[in-house]
Each structure stands twice: as C-alpha cells, then as structure tokens.
Design a protein around this motif. Structure first.
Motif, PDB file in Angstrom:
ATOM      1  N   VAL A  28       0.862  -1.183   0.000  1.00 13.11           N
ATOM      2  CA  VAL A  28       0.000   0.000   0.000  1.00 13.11           C
ATOM      3  C   VAL A  28       0.900   1.235   0.000  1.00 13.11           C
ATOM      4  CG1 VAL A  28      -1.769   1.303   1.224  1.00 13.11           C
ATOM      5  CG2 VAL A  28      -1.840  -1.194   1.245  1.00 13.11           C
ATOM      6  N   ILE A  29       0.668   2.128  -0.937  1.00 20.84           N
ATOM      7  CA  ILE A  29       1.386   3.398  -0.986  1.00 20.84           C
ATOM      8  C   ILE A  29       0.387   4.505  -0.687  1.00 20.84           C
ATOM      9  CG2 ILE A  29       2.897   4.882  -2.359  1.00 20.84           C
ATOM     10  CD1 ILE A  29       3.163   2.530  -4.346  1.00 20.84           C
ATOM     11  N   ARG A  30       0.652   5.282   0.345  1.00 26.52           N
ATOM     12  CA  ARG A  30      -0.201   6.435   0.657  1.00 26.52           C
ATOM     13  C   ARG A  30       0.466   7.675   0.083  1.00 26.52           C
ATOM     14  NH1 ARG A  30      -4.498   6.013   3.967  1.00 26.52           N
ATOM     15  NH2 ARG A  30      -4.405   8.200   4.541  1.00 26.52           N
ATOM     16  N   LEU A  31      -0.154   8.241  -0.939  1.00 27.12           N
ATOM     17  CA  LEU A  31       0.380   9.406  -1.633  1.00 27.12           C
ATOM     18  C   LEU A  31      -0.397  10.649  -1.229  1.00 27.12           C
ATOM     19  CD1 LEU A  31       2.075  10.826  -3.838  1.00 27.12           C
ATOM     20  CD2 LEU A  31       0.338  10.107  -5.495  1.00 27.12           C
ATOM     21  N   GLY A  32       0.277  11.574  -0.578  1.00 22.19           N
ATOM     22  CA  GLY A  32      -0.347  12.838  -0.224  1.00 22.19           C
ATOM     23  C   GLY A  32      -0.201  13.830  -1.365  1.00 22.19           C
ATOM     24  N   VAL A  33      -1.289  14.502  -1.693  1.00 16.72           N
ATOM     25  CA  VAL A  33      -1.274  15.522  -2.744  1.00 16.72           C
ATOM     26  C   VAL A  33      -1.762  16.830  -2.134  1.00 16.72           C
ATOM     27  CG1 VAL A  33      -2.144  16.228  -5.000  1.00 16.72           C
ATOM     28  CG2 VAL A  33      -1.749  13.796  -4.523  1.00 16.72           C
ATOM     29  N   THR A  34      -0.907  17.827  -2.170  1.00 15.03           N
ATOM     30  CA  THR A  34      -1.315  19.121  -1.654  1.00 15.03           C
ATOM     31  C   THR A  34      -0.660  20.208  -2.478  1.00 15.03           C
ATOM     32  OG1 THR A  34      -1.642  20.393   0.382  1.00 15.03           O
ATOM     33  CG2 THR A  34       0.549  19.478   0.017  1.00 15.03           C
ATOM     34  N   VAL A 137      -4.385  10.751  -1.091  1.00 15.42           N
ATOM     35  CA  VAL A 137      -5.004  11.592  -0.069  1.00 15.42           C
ATOM     36  C   VAL A 137      -4.872  13.048  -0.516  1.00 15.42           C
ATOM     37  CG1 VAL A 137      -5.035  12.245   2.355  1.00 15.42           C
ATOM     38  CG2 VAL A 137      -4.368   9.916   1.703  1.00 15.42           C
ATOM     39  N   ASP A 138      -6.002  13.671  -0.756  1.00 17.02           N
ATOM     40  CA  ASP A 138      -6.059  15.057  -1.221  1.00 17.02           C
ATOM     41  C   ASP A 138      -6.400  15.958  -0.041  1.00 17.02           C
ATOM     42  OD1 ASP A 138      -6.381  17.391  -2.746  1.00 17.02           O
ATOM     43  OD2 ASP A 138      -8.480  16.919  -3.198  1.00 17.02           O
ATOM     44  N   TYR A 139      -5.563  16.949   0.217  1.00 20.29           N
ATOM     45  CA  TYR A 139      -5.885  17.878   1.291  1.00 20.29           C
ATOM     46  C   TYR A 139      -5.446  19.291   0.915  1.00 20.29           C
ATOM     47  CZ  TYR A 139      -0.971  17.332   2.785  1.00 20.29           C
ATOM     48  OH  TYR A 139       0.408  17.289   2.837  1.00 20.29           O
ATOM     49  N   PRO A 140      -6.163  20.314   1.409  1.00 22.22           N
ATOM     50  CA  PRO A 140      -5.872  21.693   1.013  1.00 22.22           C
ATOM     51  C   PRO A 140      -4.479  22.129   1.451  1.00 22.22           C
ATOM     52  CG  PRO A 140      -8.040  21.530   2.044  1.00 22.22           C
ATOM     53  CD  PRO A 140      -7.346  20.223   2.287  1.00 22.22           C
ATOM     54  N   GLY A 141      -3.826  22.896   0.589  1.00 18.51           N
ATOM     55  CA  GLY A 141      -2.512  23.422   0.942  1.00 18.51           C
ATOM     56  C   GLY A 141      -2.560  24.355   2.126  1.00 18.51           C
ATOM     57  N   GLU A 142      -3.719  25.001   2.327  1.00 17.83           N
ATOM     58  CA  GLU A 142      -3.848  25.881   3.497  1.00 17.83           C
ATOM     59  C   GLU A 142      -3.649  25.114   4.794  1.00 17.83           C
ATOM     60  OE1 GLU A 142      -6.045  27.781   0.134  1.00 17.83           O
ATOM     61  OE2 GLU A 142      -5.895  25.758   0.966  1.00 17.83           O
ATOM     62  N   TRP A 143      -4.038  23.831   4.794  1.00 21.71           N
ATOM     63  CA  TRP A 143      -3.839  23.020   5.998  1.00 21.71           C
ATOM     64  C   TRP A 143      -2.366  22.680   6.182  1.00 21.71           C
ATOM     65  CZ3 TRP A 143      -8.365  18.924   6.107  1.00 21.71           C
ATOM     66  CH2 TRP A 143      -9.582  19.612   6.019  1.00 21.71           C
ATOM     67  N   LEU A 144      -1.659  22.495   5.078  1.00 19.27           N
ATOM     68  CA  LEU A 144      -0.226  22.246   5.172  1.00 19.27           C
ATOM     69  C   LEU A 144       0.488  23.442   5.780  1.00 19.27           C
ATOM     70  CD1 LEU A 144       2.284  20.501   4.478  1.00 19.27           C
ATOM     71  CD2 LEU A 144       2.319  21.640   2.258  1.00 19.27           C
ATOM     72  N   LEU A 145       0.092  24.643   5.389  1.00 19.45           N
ATOM     73  CA  LEU A 145       0.708  25.841   5.943  1.00 19.45           C
ATOM     74  C   LEU A 145       0.528  25.908   7.462  1.00 19.45           C
ATOM     75  CD1 LEU A 145      -0.390  28.475   3.269  1.00 19.45           C
ATOM     76  CD2 LEU A 145       1.920  27.589   3.629  1.00 19.45           C
ATOM     77  N   ASP A 146      -0.604  25.392   7.939  1.00 19.77           N
ATOM     78  CA  ASP A 146      -0.873  25.440   9.379  1.00 19.77           C
ATOM     79  C   ASP A 146       0.110  24.610  10.194  1.00 19.77           C
ATOM     80  OD1 ASP A 146      -2.948  27.207   9.386  1.00 19.77           O
ATOM     81  OD2 ASP A 146      -4.528  25.701   9.452  1.00 19.77           O
TER      82      ASP A 146
END
Length: 470
Positions: A28-34, A137-146
């Motif tokens: 299983v590969i979990r790929l984060g995209v932000t 896994v798709d998540y907003p870049g604004e959350w990454l900044l946090d």
C-alpha cells in the motif's frame, strides 16, 4: 490528558503494525497531494488516476513502458470516515465537448487505485502478478501551511504576521482596526469577531493576490467550524502583562486551542501516515504577482515543509516512531502556459524555491525531485513574429470569453537567482521583464480508447513517486 496521549500513541502503533503486515502481502502506498492556492490539486489527481486506468499517455512510467501493468481499477478507500475523491465528476468536468475546470479542494478526500502488476527481474518468471494499492489523499494546501504553527507561540506568530503585513495595502483595514484596539482590555466578543472578520478578509485578498502566508488556513476553509471561538482570533501587537480575561489572553488561548484541536488531529490522523508526497506550486502565478509574492512563497515552503519527517521507512521506525515520508516531489504546475523551450527554466526556479527544504529532506534520507508539469494540457505551441522578433508562444482558449489567443508570458531567466535575489531584497517589481499570466479553459477533447487526458510529465511524476513499487 496524559492517559489520552498514551492511548493515542498505542492506537497509532497498533495501526502501524496492521499496515505493515497488510503491506507484506499487498503493498500500500499512501500518496499525499497538496499545494498552495490555485496550484491544481484536483486536476492533478484526476489526470493521474485517469492516466493510470488508461495508460496510453504514460511512457515515462517504467512499468507501463515494459507492459507489466495488467490492470488498474478503482476500489473503495480504506478510511471509512474520509470522503471519497469525486473522480468521476471531476473527469467529466475536465473532458468532453464543453469542458470546465473542476471545483477546487476544500476538504480532505481519498481515493484508492489498485494496480495488478507483473514482477520484473531475475525471478519474474517464477512469480505471478501482485496487487499494489495506491491510496491518494487530497488535502488543502492551506492546511499544510498550518503545520508551521505548531512550534510557534501566539506572540511569535502575531509578531511575524504583523511584520509581514505592515506595508501591504491589502492589510491596511486590519492595521487601522488594531490601532483603535486595546489588547489589554477585557474581552468584548463583538470586538473579537470584528477583528477576526477583518483579518479573514485580508487573508482572502492576500490569497487572491498570489501571497502564500495565509495562516490560519481554516480561516479560508472553515467548514463546520465557521463562527466558532476556535476561529475567532487574530494577530495582536505585543503588550505588557495581560490579565486573565483580556483580549490578548483570550486570543492566545484560542490560538493554542486551534493548534491542539484543529491542526494536531489532522497531522496525527492523516499527514503522519503519508509515504510519498507531491507538493504542487503555481510558480508562474507567483512570478506574475511580483517579487514579494515569490519571496513569500519561498519562505512559506521552507517553513511548512520542515513539518515533513522524511526518511526511509524501516519496520522498527514504523513500529516505534511512526511513518516517515520517503519521497517528496515539488512540481511547478501549468507548464502548458509556456513554450517547451522555457520548461527547464521553470523547473530550475522550482528547484531554487525549494532548495532549503529539499536539502533538509535529503539529509534525513528522503529522496526529492522537482519538475514542471501540466496535469491537463490546454494549449498548443506556435512561433509568432512580433516587431521583427520571433516569440515562442502558446495558443489556447481564454477562460473569460472562450476566444482563441496566442500568448507570450515573458522570458524566464536561465539563472533562477535573478528572480530570487530580487525577491529577497524586497524589490517592488521585476526590473528586466514584465511576466504575464493567462487563464486558459480546458480544451475540448475526446479521449481516445486506452488513453487518459493529455498532459505534460504526469508520467514522470508517477515514475518518481511510485515507480519503485511497481
């Protein structure tokens, strides 16, 4: 609190062991995209999935070129509490006779693509095909900044934000409101709401203007937290000793609650489980916005990417300390807005912007790469003669009125430090060129059987991110 923390740690270790045992049979590969605002996360994921399902445009993915991928299919994602990435709706929006851009990412979502792959190497004749699961896994870049807030106090964050915004016209309204605010006075909830609302207005304007330092990210994407105390604070100037119940102390408490109740759960439940990560960046948009936006992007990337815990995944590391990101790809998007002769310059700028973060990741054992790509190609190239000079242009359909137009954005420098030095020095505008950006609509197209949407280097991105597992 201590018992809760220990329980969370034990649960995480059990989950990690389960993933490790499961991965021994079906990897299983979990790929984060932000990515930051308007970087094209939804389009990238949709294009990647479509081109994995129909692989006619994926020659740079070695397993495709070698004919070892026998089948690819979608499956329900393993996390029952995470919404499914709406792949079918997004693909329908992007393709067909009257395509439009899909809705942007506003919350976390997930999609599983399973690939049936024949092994290669000396033992390939003795082993049958195996299944590799890719969980995107798709998540907003604004959350990454946090994530950059976790090691900062309210005083530090306030000081940094106010220093950055002091000279910006976009923040004038907030700074004027602060001048009439006594931060040591007892809390007035209407006043607190007015400060938070004005600061949110600034963040929205800053994002539209191309700036990246738009924290807290949930102010822009509040969801069901809208109007709650955890989103009702704003940066304040330093003052003397604040008493309990004062505006300063209440905002400080809410800032800490935001980190503990919003940022930390996301990091624990989603971000810390990622194996591979792609960070999409609208470099051309920042260059168009000017030197201040480029410097703001560079600093934001360096700050937030320090939150990655890179390194090789080993069994004991996963069991005792949790997963570490193995590979990080920094991708400058919208490469189709440039003639291919300028793609190397765009890639060089992307590398220079992320040099600090990439060096740190490589030192810790992670592999990093940078490239320029277009998840959905919207233009064709042509050469135009203008005032006796040949210009390498791109032609596409303008988003505003659907007219066909040729476009020359300006010539990116061969040496990226030309841009970065101007940005670091605080220049108000570029001295040697005026960089333009155009918004193109998706080109009408009918997908050929066996081929996904047209793109630029999505196959190279896939090879770096997952090629070693296929």
């Amino acid at each position: 609190m201590v018992i809760s923390t220990v329980a969370e740690g034990l649960a995480r270790q059990i989950e990690t062991v389960t993933e490790t045992v499961t991965g021994a049979f079906d990897p299983v590969i979990r790929l984060g995209v932000t990515g930051l605002a308007r970087s094209g996360k939804t389009v990238f994921i949709t294009s990647l999935v479509a081109n994995l399902l129909d692989r006619g445009r994926m020659p740079q993915l070695a397993a495709c070129a070698e004919g070892r991928i026998e089948a690819a299919f979608l499956q329900p994602q393993p996390d029952d509490l995470v919404p499914r990435f709406d792949y079918e709706r997004h693909l329908a929006a992007m393709t067909g006779s009257a395509p439009v851009w899909p809705d942007s990412t506003r919350a976390i979502s997930e999609l599983r693509v399973s690939l049936r792959v024949r092994p290669n190497g000396l033992l390939s004749g003795f082993q049958g095909p195996r299944t590799v699961h890719l969980d995107i896994v798709d998540y907003p870049g604004e959350w990454l900044l946090d994530l950059g807030l976790m090691d900062k106090s309210f005083a530090t964050w306030s000081r940094e934000v106010l220093a950055r915004t002091e000279g910006r016209d976009l923040a004038r309204g907030y700074h004027e409101l602060l001048r009439d605010t006594d931060v040591l006075a007892p809390l007035s909830e209407p006043q607190a709401q007015a400060l938070a609302a004005q600061f949110t207005t600034y963040l929205q304007a800053a994002r539209e203007a191309g700036f990246s330092d738009c924290t807290p990210g949930r102010f822009l994407l509040p969801g069901d937290l809208a109007g709650s105390p955890v989103l009702t604070f704003a940066p304040l100037p330093e003052a003397g000793k604040a008493q309990r119940g004062s505006l300063w102390r209440v905002f400080e408490k809410r800032f800490e609650a935001y980190k503990a109740q919003v940022v930390k759960p996301f990091f624990r439940d989603h971000f810390a489980r990622i194996d591979r990560q792609v960070v999409l960046v609208d470099v051309l948009g920042a260059i168009h916005a000017g030197p201040q936006a480029v410097e703001d992007m560079r600093a934001g990337l360096a700050d937030t990417l320090a939150a990655f815990r890179p390194g090789r995944n080993a069994f004991l590391a996963r069991l005792l300390r949790g997963k570490r990101v193995e590979k990080i790809l920094f991708a400058a998007t919208k490469a189709d807005h440039l003639h291919h002769r300028q793609h190397p310059q765009l890639t060089n700028i992307m590398q220079a912007l992320t040099r600090e973060a990439a060096d740190r990741a490589q030192f810790a054992g992670a592999k990093t790469d940078a490239l320029s790509l277009a998840s959905l190609r919207t233009t064709v190239e042509e050469t135009v003669v203008h005032e006796g000079r040949q210009l390498d242009c791109v032609r596409g359909q303008l988003l505003a009125d659907r007219r066909q137009a040729a476009f020359y954005p300006g010539h990116l420098p061969e040496d990226p430090t030309v841009l970065l030095n101007a940005a670091r020095s605080g220049a108000a505008k570029w001295l040697d060129d005026d960089y333009q950006v155009m918004k193109f609509a998706p080109a009408a197209n009918t997908l050929r059987p066996g081929s996904g949407p047209p793109h630029i280097r999505v196959d190279r991105a896939a090879q770096f991110l997952i090629g070693d597992m296929l």
